[in-house]
Motif scaffolding. Sequence first.
Motif, PDB file in Angstrom:
ATOM      1  N   UNK A   5      -0.412  34.649 -27.354  1.00  0.00           N
ATOM      2  CA  UNK A   5      -1.219  34.075 -26.648  1.00  0.00           C
ATOM      3  C   UNK A   5      -0.852  33.099 -25.777  1.00  0.00           C
ATOM      4  N   UNK A   6       0.471  32.260 -26.382  1.00  0.00           N
ATOM      5  CA  UNK A   6       1.014  31.198 -25.990  1.00  0.00           C
ATOM      6  C   UNK A   6       2.184  31.623 -25.389  1.00  0.00           C
ATOM      7  N   UNK A   7       2.849  31.663 -23.761  1.00  0.00           N
ATOM      8  CA  UNK A   7       4.103  31.997 -23.717  1.00  0.00           C
ATOM      9  C   UNK A   7       4.983  30.041 -24.634  1.00  0.00           C
ATOM     10  N   UNK A   8       6.206  30.232 -25.190  1.00  0.00           N
ATOM     11  CA  UNK A   8       6.521  29.218 -25.219  1.00  0.00           C
ATOM     12  C   UNK A   8       7.501  28.582 -24.595  1.00  0.00           C
ATOM     13  N   UNK A   9       7.763  26.964 -24.105  1.00  0.00           N
ATOM     14  CA  UNK A   9       8.649  26.680 -22.687  1.00  0.00           C
ATOM     15  C   UNK A   9       9.953  26.446 -23.965  1.00  0.00           C
ATOM     16  N   UNK A 279      15.895  21.253 -17.651  1.00  0.00           N
ATOM     17  CA  UNK A 279      14.992  22.309 -17.230  1.00  0.00           C
ATOM     18  C   UNK A 279      15.054  24.025 -17.616  1.00  0.00           C
ATOM     19  N   UNK A 280      14.052  24.496 -17.137  1.00  0.00           N
ATOM     20  CA  UNK A 280      13.980  26.293 -17.639  1.00  0.00           C
ATOM     21  C   UNK A 280      14.955  26.635 -16.486  1.00  0.00           C
ATOM     22  N   UNK A 281      15.363  27.395 -17.043  1.00  0.00           N
ATOM     23  CA  UNK A 281      16.772  28.735 -16.386  1.00  0.00           C
ATOM     24  C   UNK A 281      15.355  29.426 -15.089  1.00  0.00           C
ATOM     25  N   UNK A 282      15.994  29.718 -14.456  1.00  0.00           N
ATOM     26  CA  UNK A 282      15.147  30.313 -13.207  1.00  0.00           C
ATOM     27  C   UNK A 282      14.582  31.498 -13.281  1.00  0.00           C
ATOM     28  N   UNK A 283      15.430  32.622 -14.614  1.00  0.00           N
ATOM     29  CA  UNK A 283      14.524  33.424 -15.200  1.00  0.00           C
ATOM     30  C   UNK A 283      13.492  33.098 -16.175  1.00  0.00           C
ATOM     31  N   UNK A 284      13.325  31.787 -16.633  1.00  0.00           N
ATOM     32  CA  UNK A 284      12.572  31.679 -17.912  1.00  0.00           C
ATOM     33  C   UNK A 284      11.308  31.279 -16.527  1.00  0.00           C
ATOM     34  N   UNK A 285      11.460  30.613 -15.752  1.00  0.00           N
ATOM     35  CA  UNK A 285      10.374  30.357 -14.604  1.00  0.00           C
ATOM     36  C   UNK A 285       9.821  31.136 -14.054  1.00  0.00           C
ATOM     37  N   UNK A 287      10.013  34.774 -15.585  1.00  0.00           N
ATOM     38  CA  UNK A 287       9.087  35.342 -16.477  1.00  0.00           C
ATOM     39  C   UNK A 287       7.714  34.214 -16.813  1.00  0.00           C
ATOM     40  N   UNK A 288       7.480  33.107 -16.734  1.00  0.00           N
ATOM     41  CA  UNK A 288       6.462  32.569 -16.678  1.00  0.00           C
ATOM     42  C   UNK A 288       6.203  31.204 -16.266  1.00  0.00           C
ATOM     43  N   UNK A 289       5.611  31.698 -15.807  1.00  0.00           N
ATOM     44  CA  UNK A 289       6.064  29.849 -14.277  1.00  0.00           C
ATOM     45  C   UNK A 289       5.001  29.119 -14.993  1.00  0.00           C
ATOM     46  N   UNK A 290       4.248  29.295 -15.417  1.00  0.00           N
ATOM     47  CA  UNK A 290       3.785  27.414 -16.168  1.00  0.00           C
ATOM     48  C   UNK A 290       4.864  27.237 -16.525  1.00  0.00           C
ATOM     49  N   UNK A 291       6.065  27.329 -16.664  1.00  0.00           N
ATOM     50  CA  UNK A 291       7.163  26.562 -17.569  1.00  0.00           C
ATOM     51  C   UNK A 291       7.774  25.922 -16.694  1.00  0.00           C
ATOM     52  N   UNK A 292       7.819  26.027 -14.740  1.00  0.00           N
ATOM     53  CA  UNK A 292       8.100  25.387 -13.659  1.00  0.00           C
ATOM     54  C   UNK A 292       8.359  24.522 -13.659  1.00  0.00           C
ATOM     55  N   UNK A 293       7.844  23.074 -14.391  1.00  0.00           N
ATOM     56  CA  UNK A 293       7.144  21.652 -14.066  1.00  0.00           C
ATOM     57  C   UNK A 293       8.234  20.772 -15.600  1.00  0.00           C
ATOM     58  N   UNK A 294       7.720  22.665 -16.470  1.00  0.00           N
ATOM     59  CA  UNK A 294       8.959  22.004 -17.196  1.00  0.00           C
ATOM     60  C   UNK A 294      10.461  20.409 -17.683  1.00  0.00           C
ATOM     61  N   UNK A 295      10.496  19.895 -18.797  1.00  0.00           N
ATOM     62  CA  UNK A 295      11.494  19.171 -18.614  1.00  0.00           C
ATOM     63  C   UNK A 295      11.318  18.778 -20.509  1.00  0.00           C
ATOM     64  N   UNK A 296      12.982  18.543 -20.249  1.00  0.00           N
ATOM     65  CA  UNK A 296      13.073  18.653 -22.231  1.00  0.00           C
ATOM     66  C   UNK A 296      14.227  17.157 -22.295  1.00  0.00           C
ATOM     67  N   UNK A 297      13.975  16.128 -22.887  1.00  0.00           N
ATOM     68  CA  UNK A 297      14.757  14.942 -22.892  1.00  0.00           C
ATOM     69  C   UNK A 297      14.919  15.254 -24.914  1.00  0.00           C
ATOM     70  N   UNK A 298      16.024  14.502 -24.979  1.00  0.00           N
ATOM     71  CA  UNK A 298      16.185  14.993 -26.429  1.00  0.00           C
ATOM     72  C   UNK A 298      16.717  13.638 -26.711  1.00  0.00           C
ATOM     73  N   UNK A 299      16.655  12.816 -28.222  1.00  0.00           N
ATOM     74  CA  UNK A 299      17.634  12.175 -29.269  1.00  0.00           C
ATOM     75  C   UNK A 299      18.216  12.535 -30.303  1.00  0.00           C
TER      76      UNK A 299
END
Length: 311
Positions: A5-9, A279-285, A287-299
């Motif tokens: 129901x929801x594609x994880x980003x 940022x997501x790869x072009x392939x992920x965007x 396949x899943x346009x909702x990923x377009x503006x996603x950003x991951x930060x980690x620490x």
Amino acid sequence: MSGAPHTPVLLTEVLDALQPAPGQTIVDGTFGAGGYARGILATGAKVVAFDRDPTARRFAEGLDPDRFRFVGARFSEMAEVLGEASVDGVALDLGVSSMQLDEAERGFSFMRDGPLDMRMGDAGQTAADLVNTADPAELARIFFVYGEERQSRRIAAAIARRRAEQPFTRTLELAEFIEKALGGRRGAKVHPATRAFQGLRIAVNEELSELEAGLVAAERALKPQGRLCVVTFHSLEDRIVKTFLAVRAGRTPSGSRHAPPREIQAEPSFQLLFNGAQAPSEAEVAANPRARSAKLRAAVRTSAPVWREAA
Ligand SMILES: C[S@@+](CC[C@H](N)C(=O)[O-])C[C@H]1O[C@@H](n2cnc3c(N)ncnc32)[C@H](O)[C@@H]1O
């Protein structure tokens, strides 16, 4: 996962950054349809999943109760629920899920007719409460600050005039009203109500203060060497995460004009896992346009004590 129901980003990137391992306990602070939780469970780690939407619990069906627990609460409550220095990782995947957006009855969408609700959970004021009762100046602030809508005052003034005669109750009614108040579509690619709806959703769910509190809660809940991963979907969220991590990692942020001057007064409680955001790869965007503006930060959490002051 086809048919999910929801594609994880950014799932692969989040798992790479979290490095979950058997014997570890990881908090999935935004369970949704459980895409992250399933990925983490597959590594052998345990998961404690939070979601402020009690209906998300239905996606926990079938998960091994020895290694999985669902908590119907906000992620800002994780340290109270689990205790200080108790977990090896925290993942947050902010915003609303596809299920919440797709169900007209939840009132998030300007494309599906439903009650003007927008609450992720079942407590607090609805979008209709805000639209029909908030001071016009406050409404304009919500549209401008949370929606980044430049015509905020025009929309707020038009709403205030109309609600005096007839309060707003439905999503499409409000979306069409905003479109008219702005003089129609005029070739815009996005619906003219997009930004106002984003502003209302953020205000109704107090999303930004909740994020700030959630980061502080993660600082408390993580063990030394524990990892924090946050996926954001717009610049307001990303700025909060970026600033929090920069300050806690002992790097002064490049200077917000709005923030009071700050002295680095405590030992860094986090170390950045990588500079900037992934940022997501072009392939992920694709396949899943909702990923377009996603950003991951980690620490990574250091062994320094929790900071007394919120960043
Ligand atoms: C983008 S979805 C997460 C999707 C999930 N990662 C997956 O793969 O299925 C965000 C979820 O987090 C929940 N949520 C948002 N803010 C929250 C908060 N402050 N505390 C707990 N849950 C929250 C929403 O109700 C929604 O179900």
